[in-house]
Every structure is written in structure tokens, then in C-alpha cells.
Scaffold this active site. Structure first.
Site, PDB file in Angstrom:
ATOM      1  N   ARG A   1      40.128  30.752  23.744  1.00 50.02           N
ATOM      2  CA  ARG A   1      41.228  30.603  22.610  1.00 50.02           C
ATOM      3  C   ARG A   1      42.666  30.736  23.154  1.00 50.02           C
ATOM      4  O   ARG A   1      43.503  30.226  22.899  1.00 50.02           O
ATOM      5  CB  ARG A   1      40.909  31.604  21.782  1.00 50.02           C
ATOM      6  CG  ARG A   1      39.748  31.268  20.452  1.00 50.02           C
ATOM      7  CD  ARG A   1      39.839  32.130  19.464  1.00 50.02           C
ATOM      8  NE  ARG A   1      38.642  31.963  18.382  1.00 50.02           N
ATOM      9  CZ  ARG A   1      38.728  30.953  17.658  1.00 50.02           C
ATOM     10  NH1 ARG A   1      39.579  30.280  17.498  1.00 50.02           N
ATOM     11  NH2 ARG A   1      37.646  30.749  16.888  1.00 50.02           N
TER      12      ARG A   1
ATOM     13  N   TYR B   1      36.857  40.898  30.865  1.00 47.96           N
ATOM     14  CA  TYR B   1      35.423  41.270  30.465  1.00 47.96           C
ATOM     15  C   TYR B   1      34.325  41.211  31.763  1.00 47.96           C
ATOM     16  O   TYR B   1      33.456  42.118  31.154  1.00 47.96           O
ATOM     17  CB  TYR B   1      35.001  39.907  29.686  1.00 47.96           C
ATOM     18  CG  TYR B   1      35.773  39.846  28.493  1.00 47.96           C
ATOM     19  CD1 TYR B   1      35.795  40.868  27.119  1.00 47.96           C
ATOM     20  CD2 TYR B   1      36.736  38.944  27.994  1.00 47.96           C
ATOM     21  CE1 TYR B   1      36.419  40.774  26.202  1.00 47.96           C
ATOM     22  CE2 TYR B   1      37.654  38.962  26.915  1.00 47.96           C
ATOM     23  CZ  TYR B   1      37.251  39.929  26.022  1.00 47.96           C
ATOM     24  OH  TYR B   1      38.029  39.561  24.711  1.00 47.96           O
TER      25      TYR B   1
ATOM     26  N   LYS C   1      19.020  44.993  15.221  1.00 47.04           N
ATOM     27  CA  LYS C   1      18.924  45.761  16.348  1.00 47.04           C
ATOM     28  C   LYS C   1      19.880  46.443  17.029  1.00 47.04           C
ATOM     29  O   LYS C   1      19.896  47.536  17.511  1.00 47.04           O
ATOM     30  CB  LYS C   1      18.276  45.012  17.504  1.00 47.04           C
ATOM     31  CG  LYS C   1      19.181  43.706  17.819  1.00 47.04           C
ATOM     32  CD  LYS C   1      20.000  44.153  19.273  1.00 47.04           C
ATOM     33  CE  LYS C   1      21.035  43.173  19.487  1.00 47.04           C
ATOM     34  NZ  LYS C   1      22.121  43.179  20.681  1.00 47.04           N
TER      35      LYS C   1
ATOM     36  N   GLU D   1      28.984  45.604  17.019  1.00 49.58           N
ATOM     37  CA  GLU D   1      28.470  44.661  16.115  1.00 49.58           C
ATOM     38  C   GLU D   1      27.845  45.455  14.891  1.00 49.58           C
ATOM     39  O   GLU D   1      27.694  45.164  13.782  1.00 49.58           O
ATOM     40  CB  GLU D   1      27.780  43.406  16.587  1.00 49.58           C
ATOM     41  CG  GLU D   1      27.594  42.164  15.500  1.00 49.58           C
ATOM     42  CD  GLU D   1      28.913  41.703  15.176  1.00 49.58           C
ATOM     43  OE1 GLU D   1      29.182  41.658  13.848  1.00 49.58           O
ATOM     44  OE2 GLU D   1      29.563  41.363  16.110  1.00 49.58           O
TER      45      GLU D   1
END
Length: 353
Positions: free
Chosen positions: A36, A53, A212, A301
Site C-alpha cells: 500500500r 517485517y 486457532k 488476530e
């Protein structure tokens, strides 16, 4: 087989996982990576590393970069004026929160040029925090306006991005109703240290990937409290049962959950030191408040989708005791010790329940 015989690939998303998958795909297929932030994408190209990252990892020399989204999409798009090229594969490596928007952009681009692609797969794992939709549901809705049919699927499995970028062995599953798309993904990625398996249970793969993460937070809390290996094994096992119940209620196959995208991904995320979800749990178990953990930027998440999972589970009438306990720790100020006591105080029951 030469690289020219493989389908072109565009990886959309230059985070850790997108960069790692682009590196893996570029070893066999002509691949472009789009991010992006055009300036950051150009920096990755110039330095051949994603310092933000994946610091310290050199990316393959033949990996290409696309600072512009249209350039990335053009790389994999066949149009009636380009008879001499083949449609390629889009790998969506964007977060759940950005999935709907990027799918709409792809649809608009293909409609504008009357183009087609071999298909697209997403890699994100979770539920939309506001709508409680799974990736499959978001993608299906976003592609309804496509003039030409777009085949889609989920690419998932037990995988840490850093290890994939280092070209260490990994096994992934492509789940799609389209056999042709499964073959395209296999053709693009299955080589060397990347092994690709196939499934038609897209819903099961989506559920496994989402839930998970919640179970990994639970295991992290257990480890932070130093409850021992027995407790972690029990959480993994009962967590898998909870994942399966939820998935079957949504139409998934129970047989999917003992596989790579269920048990495999659960074990990795619940025990691996690179797991952000486990790290969130460990920090809470060691005494840091959930509010402080999330405020400090350790968001994972599993924390984002816990309430959405509970919302759907309640509507389906599915019992989710571990998910409910984690939700109370994260958002209702329950202490980790109370969470454990609550789970241990549940009535005895058949293991199959």
C-alpha cells in the site's frame, strides 16, 4: 520446468506473510509484490529486504515489485486485446479488515478492462470484527459485481512468515471449489521446500485459521501462569473440539480439523515463540493487564475476532467455553486465574461433547 512455464503471480500486501509468499512464488513463477505504501515498496526493491517485517532476510533477486496496484493487476490479467498472454494468480496477503476493499478494487479493475485472472486466494485468518463474517463470506459478496466469474479460495496452514522467507520446509493447503484454481496454486507454489495440499472445504479452512488464534491466546495465558505441559495439551485438545463444533455448525467438514489448517495450525500458533497470539496470552498470564497488552500494540488476530466468534456461536447455539473465557479476560476484566477456575469448574461430560 522453466519459470516462464508457470503462471504469473501478483502478491497484494507487503507485510511479513505477503513478502514471504512473494519470495516463495518467485522461485518458480514470475512474481510481483505490491504494498500500500509505494515508497516502502520501492525501498524493499532497492534493498532486497523488508526491514520492517522480515529484518535480516535477503529476498530473491528475481522477485519483482509493483509500487502501483494497477501494475500488479496488469501482470496477472488477460484481456481480449492481449491474446498472447495467460491469466495469472492473485494472492491476497492483506488483513481481514482490508479484504473487502481490496476485492472490490480488483473487481472494478477487471470490469473496466474486461479482463480475467486464473483466480485469487486469500491468506488472512479471522472474522470481521463488526459483521462477524469469515473471509469466504466477504469475498463472495465483493465478487458479485464481477462481469467475468472470478474463482477464489483460501491458502492456509501452519506457517510462520519468517521461516517461509528463509526457504525452510512448509506445508500449506489450498481450499477451493475450483479444481483449476487448486492446480494453478499448486503450479505456482509447490516446489522445493513448499508443499501444497488441496481441499474443497473452504469454510473449514477459514474456521480453523480464525479460531486457532483464540486458542493460542488461551495456551499463552496458561504458559504465562506456568500451569505446565498437561494444561497446554488439554487446551489444545479441547480447543480443537471447540473449533470443530463451530465449523460443523457453519457447514464445514469435521474431517478438515485434524489436518494442516486445523490441528497443524493450532499446534504451531499455540506453541511457537513467533506467534503473536501466544505472546499476547503469555504477557497476560505473567501479570500484564489485557488492556495494557492491547494498548501496547501487541494486538493479534485472535483478540480482534473473539467477540465476533462468540456472536456467531450464540446464534448457532454452539458451546464455546474457551472462547468465552478468553473474551472475558480480554474485554471484561476477568483475571487469568479466574479464567482458569471457571474452565476447571465446568461439569464433567463426555469427551465427544
Amino acid at each position: 520446468m522453466s519459470i516462464g512455464d508457470h503462471p504469473p503471480v501478483a502478491v497484494l500486501g507487503a507485510g511479513a506473510w505477503g513478502t514471504a509468499l512473494a519470495a516463495a512464488a518467485s522461485r518458480t513463477s514470475p512474481t510481483l509484490l505490491w504494498g500500500r505504501d509505494p515508497a516502502r515498496t520501492r525501498a524493499i526493491q532497492a534493498q532486497r529486504t523488508n526491514d520492517r517485517y522480515l529484518p535480516g532476510i535477503t529476498l530473491p533477486a528475481r522477485l519483482g515489485y509493483a509500487p502501483d496496484l494497477d501494475q500488479a493487476l496488469s501482470h496477472v490479467t488477460w484481456t481480449p486485446t492481449q491474446q498472447d498472454r495467460h491469466p495469472g494468480l492473485i494472492i491476497l496477503a492483506t488483513p481481514v479488515a482490508g479484504l473487502r476493499a481490496i476485492c472490490q478494487q480488483i473487481t472494478d479493475y477487471l470490469n473496466a478492462c474486461d479482463g480475467m485472472i486464473a483466480g485469487m486466494v486469500w491468506t488472512c485468518k479471522g472474522l470481521d470484527a463488526e459483521t462477524a463474517e469469515l473471509p469466504q463470506e466477504m469475498v463472495e459478496y465483493a465478487l458479485q459485481s464481477a462481469r467475468r466469474p472470478i474463482t477464489f479460495g483460501a491458502l492456509s496452514g501452519p506457517s510462520f512468515a519468517r521461516e517461509v522467507a528463509q526457504n525452510l520446509p512448509v506445508a500449506l493447503t489450498i481450499a477451493s471449489a475450483s479444481q483449476a484454481l487448486c492446480e494453478t496454486v499448486t503450479h505456482a507454489l509447490h516446489t522445493g521446500n513448499v508443499r501444497i495440499y488441496r481441499s474443497t472445504d473452504v469454510m473449514g479452512v477459514c474456521v480453523g485459521g480464525a479460531l486457532k488464534n483464540i486458542m493460542a491466546i488461551a495456551c499463552g495465558i496458561s504458559d504465562g501462569l506456568k500451569l505446565g505441559n498437561n494444561a497446554r495439551a488439554a487446551l489444545i485438545t479441547r480447543g480443537l473440539a471447540e473449533m470443530t463444533r463451530f465449523g460443523v455448525a457453519l457447514g464445514a467438514r469435521a474431517s478438515t480439523f485434524p489436518g494442516l489448517t486445523g490441528l497443524g495450525d493450532l499446534v504451531l500458533t499455540a506453541t511457537g515463540d513467533l506467534s503473536r497470539n501466544r505472546q499476547v496470552g503469555v504477557a497476560i498470564g505473567q501479570g500484564m493487564s489485557a488492556q495494557d497488552v492491547l494498548a501496547a500494540g501487541m494486538t493479534a488476530e485472535g483478540a480482534r475476532c473473539t467477540r465476533a466468534v462468540l456472536t456467531r456461536a450464540q446464534a448457532l447455539g454452539v458451546s464455546m467455553p474457551i472462547t468465552q473465557a478468553i473474551n472475558r479476560v480480554l474485554f471484561e476484566s476477568m483475571s487469568p486465574e479466574q479464567c482458569v477456575a471457571q474452565l476447571m469448574a465446568r461439569d464433567a461430560r463426555q469427551e465427544s461433547e
